[in-house]
Design an enzyme around this catalytic site. Structure first.
Site, PDB file in Angstrom:
ATOM      1  N   HIS A 164       0.931  -1.458  -0.372  1.00 31.50           N
ATOM      2  CA  HIS A 164      -0.402  -0.042   0.205  1.00 31.50           C
ATOM      3  C   HIS A 164       0.763   1.607  -0.502  1.00 31.50           C
ATOM      4  CE1 HIS A 164      -3.491  -2.599   1.174  1.00 31.50           C
ATOM      5  NE2 HIS A 164      -3.747  -1.802   1.236  1.00 31.50           N
ATOM      6  N   LYS A 168      -0.789   4.767   4.379  1.00 28.75           N
ATOM      7  CA  LYS A 168      -1.742   4.545   5.147  1.00 28.75           C
ATOM      8  C   LYS A 168      -1.381   3.383   6.677  1.00 28.75           C
ATOM      9  CE  LYS A 168      -4.022  -0.345   4.915  1.00 28.75           C
ATOM     10  NZ  LYS A 168      -5.249  -0.386   4.882  1.00 28.75           N
TER      11      LYS A 168
END
Length: 275
Positions: A164, A168
């Protein structure tokens, strides 16, 4: 379609990357009505959320008081919906507040613990209020998970890699945890140990989920959301991978959840359970 038949929607985390996509999707849906936008960015308070999202003025200002905005979603003929893309630290209280106000939450924020999910499920049951907690709104991810379940019938060794963007806040991702939980329910313990392993750096082998499944998290700028489920056996590797190139891919799933949660009276976890 009259305003009386539209589903009122509040977007919490409206100025974030996912929140802006939700604003655009809700604004363009003929059966939905955006009634409120919440965000804690002090530089955007009072601004028109449509202008911030890039879809033109919607005459809905960004506010930072969730409860006052939830009230707006309770004044319509149809019970309102709150879409939450905020932060793991606040999502539990956000969902409880929505249920308390009679607003049905659709939650894309990950990081809820098993205990918090159980508590929210009981709270939703008592209130007879629908709630959807969705680790991943992508139809492609649901298909990957179903393919992984089939592969698990034939492979005893599996590891998960999730990748990600570096903004995040939680790791592993809710999607990776959900995938591991689904594989764990197959009824086997994976990755039988052949040697005694030593980690020279803590965490080198990733986090250990249910039934001995390893999850590895990568965080880098340039990524959005990606997941690999890698199965191994003598002489072969079987890799399932899902890549996100644009956050708009989640919007069909978000809109589906907004429409379906209005017909529900309990909490459901996972997009696969409403498809």
């Amino acid at each position: 379609m009259s305003d009386q038949s539209l589903i009122p929607v509040v977007v919490n985390g409206a100025a974030g990357k996912m929140g802006r996509e939700v604003i655009k999707a809700v604004a363009s849906a003929k059966d939905l009505m955006l009634v409120g936008a919440v965000d804690n960015n002090p530089h955007l308070l009072g601004q028109d959320v449509g202008e911030v999202a890039g879809c033109g003025a919607l005459e809905v200002p960004i506010l930072n008081d969730l409860q006052s905005v939830l009230v707006l979603a309770t004044q319509e003929a149809i019970q309102g919906v709150m879409v939450d893309f905020t932060h793991p630290d606040s999502v539990y209280e956000n969902v409880r507040s929505a249920i308390a106000y009679g607003v049905r939450p659709v939650v894309g924020t990950t990081g809820l613990s098993d205990e918090q999910l159980e508590d929210l499920s009981e709270f939703a049951d008592k209130a007879s209020t629908g709630a959807l907690v969705i680790p991943n709104f992508s139809i492609g991810m649901v298909l990957l998970q179903q393919a992984a379940l089939k592969a698990a019938e034939y492979f005893d060794h599996v590891e998960i890699i999730e990748l990600h963007h570096n903004q995040k806040a939680d790791a592993p991702s809710g999607t990776a945890i959900k995938t591991a939980q689904m594989l764990a329910k197959v009824g086997k313990t994976y990755n039988p140990q052949l040697v005694s392993e030593t980690e020279h750096l803590a965490g080198a082998r990733g986090s250990l989920a249910e039934e001995n499944i390893r999850i590895h998290s990568v965080r880098l700028p340039g990524l959005i959301a990606h997941q690999e489920v890698i199965f191994g056996a003598t002489g072969q590797i079987y890799t399932l991978r899902h890549d996100t190139s644009d956050r708009s891919c989640y919007m069909p799933g978000v809109l589906l959840c907004i429409r379906q949660v209005t017909e529900m009276t309990s909490l459901v976890y996972g997009l696969e359970n409403i498809l």
